[in-house]
Design a protein around this motif. Sequence first.
Motif, PDB file in Angstrom:
ATOM      1  N   VAL A 221     -12.056  14.897  -1.360  1.00  0.00           N
ATOM      2  CA  VAL A 221     -11.147  14.544  -2.494  1.00  0.00           C
ATOM      3  C   VAL A 221      -9.611  14.259  -1.795  1.00  0.00           C
ATOM      4  O   VAL A 221      -8.973  13.207  -2.289  1.00  0.00           O
ATOM      5  CB  VAL A 221     -10.888  15.382  -3.610  1.00  0.00           C
ATOM      6  CG1 VAL A 221      -9.677  15.209  -4.646  1.00  0.00           C
ATOM      7  CG2 VAL A 221     -12.460  15.703  -4.323  1.00  0.00           C
ATOM      8  N   SER A 222      -9.240  15.226  -0.889  1.00  0.00           N
ATOM      9  CA  SER A 222      -7.875  15.027  -0.289  1.00  0.00           C
ATOM     10  C   SER A 222      -7.875  13.764   0.381  1.00  0.00           C
ATOM     11  O   SER A 222      -6.628  12.892   0.566  1.00  0.00           O
ATOM     12  CB  SER A 222      -7.629  16.326   0.663  1.00  0.00           C
ATOM     13  OG  SER A 222      -6.317  16.049   1.469  1.00  0.00           O
ATOM     14  N   VAL A 223      -9.001  13.534   1.252  1.00  0.00           N
ATOM     15  CA  VAL A 223      -8.939  12.115   1.882  1.00  0.00           C
ATOM     16  C   VAL A 223      -8.853  10.949   1.245  1.00  0.00           C
ATOM     17  O   VAL A 223      -8.268  10.006   1.646  1.00  0.00           O
ATOM     18  CB  VAL A 223     -10.327  12.129   2.824  1.00  0.00           C
ATOM     19  CG1 VAL A 223     -10.784  10.629   3.396  1.00  0.00           C
ATOM     20  CG2 VAL A 223     -10.256  13.074   3.996  1.00  0.00           C
ATOM     21  N   THR A 224      -9.505  11.009   0.062  1.00  0.00           N
ATOM     22  CA  THR A 224      -9.395   9.821  -0.917  1.00  0.00           C
ATOM     23  C   THR A 224      -8.082   9.583  -1.406  1.00  0.00           C
ATOM     24  O   THR A 224      -7.816   8.482  -1.863  1.00  0.00           O
ATOM     25  CB  THR A 224     -10.412  10.090  -2.308  1.00  0.00           C
ATOM     26  OG1 THR A 224     -10.049  11.264  -2.843  1.00  0.00           O
ATOM     27  CG2 THR A 224     -11.861  10.168  -1.732  1.00  0.00           C
ATOM     28  N   LEU A 225      -6.936  10.750  -1.288  1.00  0.00           N
ATOM     29  CA  LEU A 225      -5.767  10.584  -1.753  1.00  0.00           C
ATOM     30  C   LEU A 225      -5.150   9.826  -0.703  1.00  0.00           C
ATOM     31  O   LEU A 225      -3.911   9.108  -0.701  1.00  0.00           O
ATOM     32  CB  LEU A 225      -5.158  11.750  -2.222  1.00  0.00           C
ATOM     33  CG  LEU A 225      -5.802  12.213  -3.431  1.00  0.00           C
ATOM     34  CD1 LEU A 225      -5.177  13.874  -3.653  1.00  0.00           C
ATOM     35  CD2 LEU A 225      -5.506  11.548  -4.605  1.00  0.00           C
ATOM     36  N   THR A 226      -5.280  10.414   0.478  1.00  0.00           N
ATOM     37  CA  THR A 226      -4.481   9.783   1.824  1.00  0.00           C
ATOM     38  C   THR A 226      -4.996   8.573   2.000  1.00  0.00           C
ATOM     39  O   THR A 226      -4.063   7.560   2.542  1.00  0.00           O
ATOM     40  CB  THR A 226      -4.953  10.915   3.001  1.00  0.00           C
ATOM     41  OG1 THR A 226      -4.581  12.020   2.528  1.00  0.00           O
ATOM     42  CG2 THR A 226      -4.079  10.376   4.320  1.00  0.00           C
ATOM     43  N   PHE A 227      -6.326   7.970   1.936  1.00  0.00           N
ATOM     44  CA  PHE A 227      -6.738   6.597   2.593  1.00  0.00           C
ATOM     45  C   PHE A 227      -5.561   5.528   1.622  1.00  0.00           C
ATOM     46  O   PHE A 227      -5.264   4.666   2.181  1.00  0.00           O
ATOM     47  CB  PHE A 227      -8.039   6.613   2.042  1.00  0.00           C
ATOM     48  CG  PHE A 227      -8.551   5.311   2.679  1.00  0.00           C
ATOM     49  CD1 PHE A 227      -9.074   5.233   3.940  1.00  0.00           C
ATOM     50  CD2 PHE A 227      -8.797   4.094   1.670  1.00  0.00           C
ATOM     51  CE1 PHE A 227      -9.583   3.978   4.586  1.00  0.00           C
ATOM     52  CE2 PHE A 227      -9.448   2.882   2.269  1.00  0.00           C
ATOM     53  CZ  PHE A 227      -9.806   2.809   3.718  1.00  0.00           C
ATOM     54  N   PRO A 228      -5.762   5.483   0.262  1.00  0.00           N
ATOM     55  CA  PRO A 228      -4.779   4.472  -0.377  1.00  0.00           C
ATOM     56  C   PRO A 228      -3.466   4.420   0.335  1.00  0.00           C
ATOM     57  O   PRO A 228      -2.707   3.565   0.345  1.00  0.00           O
ATOM     58  CB  PRO A 228      -5.129   4.681  -1.797  1.00  0.00           C
ATOM     59  CG  PRO A 228      -5.476   6.084  -1.756  1.00  0.00           C
ATOM     60  CD  PRO A 228      -6.251   6.469  -0.832  1.00  0.00           C
ATOM     61  N   GLU A 229      -3.028   5.891   0.360  1.00  0.00           N
ATOM     62  CA  GLU A 229      -1.486   5.911   0.532  1.00  0.00           C
ATOM     63  C   GLU A 229      -1.201   5.292   2.103  1.00  0.00           C
ATOM     64  O   GLU A 229      -0.140   4.609   2.335  1.00  0.00           O
ATOM     65  CB  GLU A 229      -0.899   7.452   0.747  1.00  0.00           C
ATOM     66  CG  GLU A 229      -1.023   8.066  -0.668  1.00  0.00           C
ATOM     67  CD  GLU A 229      -0.863   9.555  -0.698  1.00  0.00           C
ATOM     68  OE1 GLU A 229      -0.648  10.096   0.462  1.00  0.00           O
ATOM     69  OE2 GLU A 229      -0.608  10.362  -1.565  1.00  0.00           O
ATOM     70  N   LEU A 230      -2.235   5.432   3.003  1.00  0.00           N
ATOM     71  CA  LEU A 230      -1.930   4.713   4.190  1.00  0.00           C
ATOM     72  C   LEU A 230      -2.093   3.290   4.354  1.00  0.00           C
ATOM     73  O   LEU A 230      -1.444   2.539   5.139  1.00  0.00           O
ATOM     74  CB  LEU A 230      -3.129   5.428   5.257  1.00  0.00           C
ATOM     75  CG  LEU A 230      -2.717   6.780   5.718  1.00  0.00           C
ATOM     76  CD1 LEU A 230      -3.941   7.184   6.783  1.00  0.00           C
ATOM     77  CD2 LEU A 230      -1.599   6.695   6.619  1.00  0.00           C
ATOM     78  N   ILE A 231      -3.033   2.780   3.334  1.00  0.00           N
ATOM     79  CA  ILE A 231      -2.912   1.353   2.964  1.00  0.00           C
ATOM     80  C   ILE A 231      -1.665   0.707   2.690  1.00  0.00           C
ATOM     81  O   ILE A 231      -1.142  -0.145   3.231  1.00  0.00           O
ATOM     82  CB  ILE A 231      -4.256   1.124   2.113  1.00  0.00           C
ATOM     83  CG1 ILE A 231      -5.573   1.302   2.649  1.00  0.00           C
ATOM     84  CG2 ILE A 231      -4.055  -0.498   1.693  1.00  0.00           C
ATOM     85  CD1 ILE A 231      -6.512   1.000   1.573  1.00  0.00           C
ATOM     86  N   LEU A 232      -1.162   1.571   1.775  1.00  0.00           N
ATOM     87  CA  LEU A 232       0.336   1.084   1.328  1.00  0.00           C
ATOM     88  C   LEU A 232       1.401   1.335   2.420  1.00  0.00           C
ATOM     89  O   LEU A 232       2.360   0.448   2.449  1.00  0.00           O
ATOM     90  CB  LEU A 232       0.531   1.812   0.131  1.00  0.00           C
ATOM     91  CG  LEU A 232      -0.253   1.428  -1.187  1.00  0.00           C
ATOM     92  CD1 LEU A 232       0.326   2.747  -2.421  1.00  0.00           C
ATOM     93  CD2 LEU A 232      -0.197   0.308  -1.764  1.00  0.00           C
ATOM     94  N   LEU A 233       1.096   2.467   2.891  1.00  0.00           N
ATOM     95  CA  LEU A 233       2.349   2.628   4.010  1.00  0.00           C
ATOM     96  C   LEU A 233       2.102   1.569   5.399  1.00  0.00           C
ATOM     97  O   LEU A 233       3.154   1.048   5.720  1.00  0.00           O
ATOM     98  CB  LEU A 233       1.911   4.117   4.800  1.00  0.00           C
ATOM     99  CG  LEU A 233       2.866   4.377   5.838  1.00  0.00           C
ATOM    100  CD1 LEU A 233       4.447   4.290   5.524  1.00  0.00           C
ATOM    101  CD2 LEU A 233       2.350   5.735   6.562  1.00  0.00           C
ATOM    102  N   GLU A 234       0.748   1.224   5.626  1.00  0.00           N
ATOM    103  CA  GLU A 234       0.636   0.119   6.649  1.00  0.00           C
ATOM    104  C   GLU A 234       1.151  -1.154   6.075  1.00  0.00           C
ATOM    105  O   GLU A 234       1.835  -1.954   6.767  1.00  0.00           O
ATOM    106  CB  GLU A 234      -0.808  -0.121   6.845  1.00  0.00           C
ATOM    107  CG  GLU A 234      -1.145  -1.077   8.047  1.00  0.00           C
ATOM    108  CD  GLU A 234      -1.198  -2.646   7.296  1.00  0.00           C
ATOM    109  OE1 GLU A 234      -0.933  -3.560   7.912  1.00  0.00           O
ATOM    110  OE2 GLU A 234      -1.567  -2.758   6.232  1.00  0.00           O
ATOM    111  N   ALA A 235       0.986  -1.402   4.855  1.00  0.00           N
ATOM    112  CA  ALA A 235       1.422  -2.706   4.167  1.00  0.00           C
ATOM    113  C   ALA A 235       2.937  -2.676   4.218  1.00  0.00           C
ATOM    114  O   ALA A 235       3.585  -3.975   4.429  1.00  0.00           O
ATOM    115  CB  ALA A 235       1.028  -3.065   2.875  1.00  0.00           C
TER     116      ALA A 235
END
Length: 299
Positions: A221-235
């Motif tokens: 569950v923690s990973v599913t929170l980090t993954f979209p945040e990293l997509i936004l951070l990379e963008a």
Amino acid sequence: MSKAWVPDLVATQQTIPSTTRWKAWLSAYPPLVVAGVLWIVAMLGIAIFADLLAPYAYSQLDLKARLQPPVFFGGNSEHWLGTDELGRDLLSRLFISVRISLLVAFIGTLLSAMIGVLLGFLAAHFRGWVEQLVLMLVDFQASMPFLVIALAVLAFLGNTLPLFIALMGFYGWERAARIARGLTIAANEQGYAAAANEIGASPLRVYFLHVLPNIASTLIVSVTLTFPELILLEAGLSFLGLGVQPPMTSLGNMVGYGREYLQSAPWILLAPSAVIVLTTFSVSLVGDWLRDRLDPTLR
């Protein structure tokens, strides 16, 4: 009882269970969650087979076709999503951008989870000054704006894709460290971890073969929170010009190029922006659903 009622009773008995099963299935798998899963699967398929799906090379120039509108803006079927300021096919660039952005987010999330779990295990095992040091690092990471740190590192050290991915791996590890530490301390007080210690199992075996599988649901569950945040951070970093560098492309990179043509050619950034929004929304939605399914306290 009349025989004429027998088929009706049979039909009724067959209808009620099927309706109940359908309602139970909808309750367990809401349509919005199913749509999110399908979107994630589609993005993974595009990322894996991007080279086969792309109609053109993502860096192929065609100045005669520059700023050609997409089909739904009155363009032709040669370029379904139109072209950019250099005549590059936007559909082809979008496919490759999805691959790069998901690759950065996936490896970054994996590194973040590994760092967090390892530090959480160390803090729970040694306690004392080691635990205090880990908690101090966690508090420091949580108090510092990561975007500022990333901008400073990329500005001073330059930018290559391996360095950029490694930098993304240091985002969000404090969340995994807190979870791993707390759950490992609780597990050490329970029977299965103590029993493994009593029979002479090494700490590595206890933590990675016994404790980790039991806390994996919460970590997922923690990973599913980090993954979209990293997509936004990379963008965001690519939008500022400090992320993925040309000639490579990413979703944030495409949005960054399209901002200069927002009025004359808005389609340049519409497609990557939509992919960013839908992907982050789908991952977050599926993550919330997984939390409800895997967290025993919410059942």
